[in-house]
Design an enzyme around this catalytic site. Structure first.
Site, PDB file in Angstrom:
ATOM      1  N   HIS A   1       0.822  -1.208   0.000  1.00 14.59           N
ATOM      2  CA  HIS A   1       0.000   0.000   0.000  1.00 14.59           C
ATOM      3  C   HIS A   1       0.859   1.262   0.000  1.00 14.59           C
ATOM      4  CE1 HIS A   1      -2.442   3.174   1.968  1.00 14.59           C
ATOM      5  NE2 HIS A   1      -3.371   2.706   1.159  1.00 14.59           N
TER       6      HIS A   1
ATOM      7  N   CYS B   1      -5.527   1.833 -17.263  1.00 17.51           N
ATOM      8  CA  CYS B   1      -5.284   2.725 -16.136  1.00 17.51           C
ATOM      9  C   CYS B   1      -4.652   2.019 -14.945  1.00 17.51           C
ATOM     10  CB  CYS B   1      -6.580   3.419 -15.714  1.00 17.51           C
ATOM     11  SG  CYS B   1      -7.831   2.271 -15.119  1.00 17.51           S
TER      12      CYS B   1
END
Lengths: 533, 533
Positions: free
Chosen positions: B101, B491
């Site tokens: 993360h 994306c």
């Protein structure tokens, strides 16, 4: 009607819906009894069963060993309840859908289950449950009807299926007219169908049942179920918490004879027929205790500090275990696991062969996403095979193949088929990854999806031919292009579902594999597929 | 060399490796300084940064608001640390890999990060960390070099990138020879490339940065990031724990003006260029507090009993959240969320338009696996659009499309393209599902896979063309067959990776979208792809 010359055999096969056979296989509540159900849950696995309510798997096992009939009642079940489900006559849960753990395991065993019975409030502390004001305590009698989802208080008498009494040897076929019709019909179906029908069976007992229903082999033997029984779980846990290879090997050596004995029993039950054995698949965390008490006990048994054990358990926890360190990824990280399992399979095969049994082992490597993973594990198996067979001075022909259960495996089937001798589509997991749908979590929205027509069927029950099926088609076509004789089957739950079987037929699969109790359904559905092609 | 006539422009473009541009964009530690690093972590996101160590996101935010430079030090980060990462100059974690993360978020912001620094022991209680015997307390200075993974004690001076000083307006181009070369080179690249380059940006600020690097639109605006900032998380949580639609709508009404303002700012920054906004994607559990203290506070703020709140949080926990109740599944369960987001986008578009801004909104429905999900959500958006535009008396042309991030979406692209006006490949999630690989958990074995050559590259960094890429190809071909003008982009993080960009070019995609700081790299890589085609 055939005997009366009104219709021919083919027409008879055509006329019986495959799903209807299910009724012939499971006991039902005596229809003459009038009783009001306590509540209604989901009819997760057909059949009727009575037993005393118990609230944990250990009690289920103890009371069953003492000769009692028990029904395991849980909020929901987990793999740790497995031995309790084995021991129980039926399973009742307050939570979970048609594809919850309890439902899937019970269906796999052909055992009655009612799940997701929302009104049911389990009070573990007082070992009872409350349903709309009625309290049922541990030891009280319950009767479940898995075909309708009804739950009754008391011991309602059930009528066993005639077919099962014959196939299990407690009734002579000559006394069983219904069995005779069933058997004749399936005989005709067998003449017509092209698809082979195998069964998913994890124990010698299940293998025998499967064969009595006409299974032509085992399409999926899940070795991990063997690890939950009795002392085995302790050895398994010892293996998991070992910090280095030496410790793991010591624990694996304890598991080896247990696995070998199971495999030998399965080869014996399947004398002359192929047996596909899948290597260890689930993430290791599933085998570890989750409760504080059980962890304490394990720490004492394994003689390691409880804090260390907790740390290890914590370190194995995964955010998305379904997409985690499992399947062949475990075998690549810890080749000694693959080695032990390969040794157990081949030693069992040799032992069975020496007793005159014809063995056809097919070793299946799970969760492959690239041919390099497959090659890595194949090398480990071939190496141990050479040592075992060399040491025992025997020759055995065996196959090494893979489960196609990830989209990437299907998409790169042309590469994988260069190394793999068979493909078995694990359509349960392939459905989870293709649709991005966790079977454990989908209950929150899947029912409303089906209700609103966003999905026509539960994709875990009826194969999604447009999405998952397209991947299966790609894999079959690409795989057979490089290996024309590639053996191809399906071993997800879809292998016992008529519409999915029809799709498998259309793709030219060699076999479908399903729960033992769905084998007759699959035989008939395969005939329908051939007739409608 | 071009100016000296030694090589032509094309040759100049060819000669500069796209990845090398990264160095021109990030500050570095003054090379004249001699210092010994405290430890070495993974170089997760380039750049050099100094700041005072802080150990939680709130402190990071407070001290940053007070004008201090801070470095957020965490064991690992979660979405709740987001505002802390926003506030910090850099991030340092003890755990997690290149796709953890912290790494992903920092790279997305072009912010320096060093992750997985194993020797670092964070002591939250004493607000310090220990690294090989050296203790660094809260407030002590640290300097990180995200390009090499080095962590230093003290405030080492860094040299800002000349390019960034020009693009951010603090330096004139005429004084910046390096910028001039960079700009000239990218100008030549722009003449050659066919692929458009957009940026992934979630805030007006990121959108401005992206544009300064030459982004030709926003390819992915993740609306959920907006929900973590400041008070918004409270309104979001209020929405989640509401038991009925009325409560959810009240909370959503609080979020509406905040989202609208963000969208208006983004439209303004992207005046004249397309902006793709993705509707709410992550599972709701991610927005809820996990700690006891925070839960207590939330219960008080929302005035609900703590036990009830705990029960709701528990009920939203999922076994595999990646494959759970998220994406359009949320919007289908709770159409009022989609409605609020649609309203915020369109009202923002009208407000911006009335200020003379040219707006080109593209509304993206996430995690679609069947066209029926798409149609369901499209109807909700069109309905709210008619009401908003009718009520405001305006016309705005907007597109409704979908993110292709599940294998089934790619496999049924022909159906989806009948309804969807654009596809954007969400290759991060598509990689997770196609390979059955959880980004959060893969750290346990992925590094060893790459080390042993089982995988050539980290599939989260370099697009797996054989597996994921085959799905992308299928979707592009099938989608364009039914809708020849279908707009198609990518994306995922791969949109900023040169080899993946080359693959996107070969498939005929319209654009790639990547982190703002990777836009120059993508422009050059797109030129290389065109030249090598």
């Amino acid at each position: 009607m055939v005997s009366e010359g009104l219709i021919d055999k083919i027409e008879a096969v055509r006329r019986v819906p495959a799903g209807q056979l299910d009724q012939l296989l499971h006991p039902i509540i005596d229809p003459s009894i009038r009783a009001t159900p306590l509540c209604l849950g989901l009819p997760a696995s057909p059949g009727a069963a009575s037993g005393r309510a118990v609230f944990d798997p250990d009690t289920a096992e103890q009371r069953a060993h003492a000769g009692e009939s028990v029904i395991l009642v849980r909020d929901e079940t987990t793999p740790e309840d497995f031995h309790g489900i084995v021991a129980a006559r039926a399973v009742l849960t307050a939570r979970g859908g048609m594809t919850s753990h309890a439902a899937v395991v019970a269906r796999g065993m052909g055992k009655c289950a009612v799940v997701g019975c929302k009104e049911l409030e389990v009070d573990l502390e007082h070992r009872s449950f409350n349903v709309n004001g009625t309290v049922v305590a541990e030891g009280d009698w319950l009767t479940l009807d898995g075909a309708t989802g009804r739950v009754f208080a008391g011991d309602l008498s059930t009528i066993p299926s005639e077919v099962v009494r014959v196939t299990s040897g407690t009734m002579s076929p000559s006394q069983a007219p219904l069995y005779q019709s069933y058997s004749e019909l399936l005989g005709w179906a067998d003449e017509v169908r092209r698809l082979r029908v195998r069964a998913n069976a994890d124990t010698p007992r299940d293998a025998r049942i499967a064969r009595s229903f006409g299974a032509e082999g085992i399409g999926l033997c899940r070795t991990e179920h063997m690890f939950f029984e009795g002392d085995r779980i302790t050895a398994m846990r010892e293996m998991i918490v070992a910090r280095e290879e030496g410790g793991r090997r010591r624990a694996l050596n304890k598991l080896l004879p247990m696995q070998r004995a199971d495999f030998e029993g399965i080869f014996e039950a399947m004398d002359g027929l192929p047996v596909t054995i899948r290597l260890l698949d689930p993430p290791l965390h599933e085998f570890l205790p989750h409760g504080g008490e059980e962890t304490k006990l394990l720490a004492r048994t394994l003689d390691i500090p409880r804090a260390d054990l907790n740390r290890i358990i914590e370190s194995l926890r995964e955010t998305n275990p379904m997409l985690g360190h499992r399947g062949c990824r475990l075998g690549i990280s810890y080749p000694e696991i693959t080695e032990m399992q390969g040794r157990a399979i081949l030693e069992a095969a040799v032992r069975a062969m020496r007793r005159g049994i014809v063995v056809k082992p097919e070793i299946m490597i799970p969760l492959v996403s690239t041919v390099k993973e497959f090659d890595n594990q194949r090398a480990v198996i071939e190496d141990v095979a050479n040592r075992v067979l060399g040491g025992m001075g025997e020759k055995i022909s065996y196959l090494i193949g893979t489960m196609i259960e990830l989209p990437r495996a299907a998409l790169t089937a042309a590469q994988i088929a260069q190394s793999a001798e068979f493909f078995s589509f694990g359509t349960n997991d392939l459905t989870q990854t293709t649709l991005g749908l966790s079977r454990d979590d989908a209950g929150r929205f899947l029912p409303s999806y089906i209700e609103r027509g966003i999905l026509a069927d539960d994709p875990f029950q009826v194969l999604d031919t447009e999405g998952v099926g397209r991947l299966v088609r790609i894999a079959v076509e690409d795989g057979r292009r490089v290996r024309p004789k590639l053996k191809v089957g399906i071993c997800g739950e879809h292998g016992g579902e008529p519409r999915s079987i029809s799709f498998c037929h259309s793709l030219g699969l060699d076999y479908v594999s399903c729960s033992p109790f769905r084998v007759p359904i699959a035989r008939l559905a395969a005939a329908h597929a051939a007739l409608n092609a």
